[in-house]
Motif scaffolding. Sequence first.
Motif, PDB file in Angstrom:
ATOM      1  N   TRP A 173      42.399  42.871  38.819  1.00  0.00           N
ATOM      2  CA  TRP A 173      42.061  44.123  38.151  1.00  0.00           C
ATOM      3  C   TRP A 173      41.076  43.809  37.019  1.00  0.00           C
ATOM      4  CZ3 TRP A 173      43.316  48.965  39.642  1.00  0.00           C
ATOM      5  CH2 TRP A 173      44.378  49.127  40.542  1.00  0.00           C
TER       6      TRP A 173
ATOM      7  N   ARG B 282      38.373  46.021  34.071  1.00  0.00           N
ATOM      8  CA  ARG B 282      38.145  47.318  33.439  1.00  0.00           C
ATOM      9  C   ARG B 282      36.795  47.317  32.739  1.00  0.00           C
ATOM     10  NH1 ARG B 282      42.723  47.095  28.585  1.00  0.00           N
ATOM     11  NH2 ARG B 282      41.640  45.568  27.252  1.00  0.00           N
TER      12      ARG B 282
ATOM     13  N   VAL C 118      41.188  41.741  33.665  1.00  0.00           N
ATOM     14  CA  VAL C 118      42.483  42.187  33.165  1.00  0.00           C
ATOM     15  C   VAL C 118      43.612  41.307  33.702  1.00  0.00           C
ATOM     16  CG1 VAL C 118      44.149  44.080  33.114  1.00  0.00           C
ATOM     17  CG2 VAL C 118      41.697  44.574  32.938  1.00  0.00           C
TER      18      VAL C 118
ATOM     19  N   ASP D  63      42.677  50.454  25.381  1.00  0.00           N
ATOM     20  CA  ASP D  63      42.812  50.227  26.827  1.00  0.00           C
ATOM     21  C   ASP D  63      42.044  51.262  27.638  1.00  0.00           C
ATOM     22  OD1 ASP D  63      46.234  49.382  26.200  1.00  0.00           O
ATOM     23  OD2 ASP D  63      44.594  47.979  26.635  1.00  0.00           O
TER      24      ASP D  63
ATOM     25  N   TYR E 114      39.241  51.418  35.434  1.00  0.00           N
ATOM     26  CA  TYR E 114      39.890  50.227  35.955  1.00  0.00           C
ATOM     27  C   TYR E 114      39.520  50.055  37.428  1.00  0.00           C
ATOM     28  CZ  TYR E 114      42.651  49.581  31.766  1.00  0.00           C
ATOM     29  OH  TYR E 114      43.044  49.334  30.474  1.00  0.00           O
TER      30      TYR E 114
END
Length: 124
Positions: free
Chosen positions: A35, A37, A47, A89, A93
């Motif tokens: 993952w 982002r 990530v 955050d 993503y």
Amino acid sequence: VQLQASGGGLVQAGGSLRLSCAASGRTFSNYTMGWFRQAPGKAREFVATISFNGGRTYYTDSGKGRFTISRDNAKNTVYLQMNSLKPEDTAVYYCAASGIWSVAPTGPESYSYWGQGTLVTVSS
């Protein structure tokens, strides 16, 4: 392999989200999954990653203790459970697949296949 990410949305700080990424087209269990982002105006950043059989995971420092990557090879799906979310955050993503098995790949260049991205917005 084709990847379809989902599960993004708007959440308050401190909340949780679980992202999913469904794979099709090739043998999912052959791939290390990751993952990434990308926040507005910033570069895409790593990530988390998980090995082909789920036995090894690796996280960026900002995600350790808050994020959990997992996979279900029977369902051809990789997940990212995100807890204690923070406004920083907020990003799109992306899930990605890599043919690298020997190490935990953290650079985007190590991944050959990418999903379309799902937007996560964390409000303060």
